[in-house]
Design an enzyme around this catalytic site. Structure first.
Site, PDB file in Angstrom:
ATOM      1  N   GLY A  10       0.412  -7.693  14.705  1.00 20.14           N
ATOM      2  CA  GLY A  10       1.167  -7.096  15.717  1.00 20.14           C
ATOM      3  C   GLY A  10       1.690  -8.022  16.831  1.00 20.14           C
ATOM      4  N   GLY A  12       4.726  -9.802  17.130  1.00 20.92           N
ATOM      5  CA  GLY A  12       6.209  -9.986  17.287  1.00 20.92           C
ATOM      6  C   GLY A  12       6.658  -9.412  18.616  1.00 20.92           C
ATOM      7  CG  ASP A  63       2.254  -1.560   5.988  1.00 18.63           C
ATOM      8  OD1 ASP A  63       1.192  -1.362   6.760  1.00 18.63           O
ATOM      9  OD2 ASP A  63       2.719  -0.438   5.649  1.00 18.63           O
ATOM     10  CB  SER A 141      -6.156   2.215  23.434  1.00 19.28           C
ATOM     11  OG  SER A 141      -5.709   3.057  24.464  1.00 19.28           O
ATOM     12  CE1 TYR A 152      -3.101   3.992  19.774  1.00 20.14           C
ATOM     13  CE2 TYR A 152      -3.772   5.012  21.812  1.00 20.14           C
ATOM     14  CZ  TYR A 152      -3.410   3.744  21.058  1.00 20.14           C
ATOM     15  OH  TYR A 152      -3.211   2.551  21.528  1.00 20.14           O
ATOM     16  CB  ALA A 155      -7.671   5.736  15.397  1.00 16.13           C
ATOM     17  CE  LYS A 156      -5.476   1.082  19.293  1.00 21.68           C
ATOM     18  NZ  LYS A 156      -5.131   0.006  18.826  1.00 21.68           N
TER      19      LYS A 156
END
Length: 248
Positions: A10, A12, A63, A141, A152, A155-156
């Site tokens: 990640g 970019g 990916d 997060s 989310y 998942a974190k």
């Protein structure tokens, strides 16, 4: 070519780009990985130019939820020892929660984007991690600790449990594994233009320091964990959230 190599997923934009920059400044060669070639190329060119070290930052388009594409990242390392793997890739994936099929799709999408990407990249690079002294860093997060993000958040939070397990596995080889858990950070693409002035003010008011975080705040925490001063720190979750969630 530098003596140390870091891989940043990640990388970019936003937090990932800031991490790539501080590590490059510290002398790492940095391999940034992401799905958007244009953003990656712009970041690698900008950092290499700014630090006057051509080729210090390279890009790989992949990916990371696709095992075959992750294997390509490992091949790009070209046999070098990897000093730090920074798993920063991730995002909130919305969806239709009005049906069970929609709920299943949204949960799988969030787990793929935030957990599977980190697991696959780390496992692909695990044989190449420097022994002793390698670093694995997961970017989580504040949602993992205070909720509010549904799949989310879950998942974190999963990253935390996995980090503890991985730290126990890799500790005997003197490889550390830690989590950086950011709070509200501006200048990223996370909210996708959805942030309102009221939402911003509410999040800032929840901090103890009266300001939002920046990508550089998170990058500096990663810099510490990736550096020699953190060799005795492993299995930890470092909250960088302005006091929005207190340490426990």
């Amino acid at each position: 070519m530098g003596e140390r190599l870091a891989v940043v997923s990640g990388g970019g934009t936003g937090i990932g780009a800031a991490i790539a920059r501080v590590l490059a400044v510290d002398g790492f060669d940095v391999l940034v990985v992401g799905r958007r070639e244009e953003a990656l190329r712009a970041t690698t060119a900008r950092i290499s130019w700014d630090i006057a070290r051509p080729g210090a930052v390279r890009a790989v388009v992949a990916d990371l939820a696709d095992p075959e594409q992750v294997s390509r990242v490992a091949e790009t390392v070209e046999g070098r020892a990897v000093d730090a793997v920074i798993n920063n890739a991730g995002s909130y994936r919305g969806g239709d929660s009005g049906t069970l099929a929609g709920v299943a799709h949204q949960w799988r999408a969030n787990l793929d984007a935030n957990v599977l990407t980190a697991v696959l990249l780390t496992e692909a690079l695990r044989p190449a991690l420097r022994r002793p002294g390698g670093r694995v860093i997961l970017v989580s997060s504040i949602a993992a600790q205070q909720g509010g993000g549904g799949p989310y958040s879950a998942a974190k939070a999963a990253l935390h449990g996995w980090a503890y397990d991985l730290a126990a596995q890799l500790g005997p080889e003197q490889i550390t594994v830690n989590v950086v858990s950011p709070g509200y950070v501006t200048d990223t693409e996370f909210f996708g233009g959805r942030m309102t002035p009221q939402g911003h003010a509410r999040r800032v008011a929840a901090t103890l320091v009266g300001r939002a975080g920046t990508p550089d705040d998170i990058a500096e925490a990663v810099r510490y964990l990736a550096g020699p001063a953190a060799g005795y720190v492993t299995g930890q979750v470092l909250g960088v959230n302005g006091g929005s969630v207190l340490g426990r």
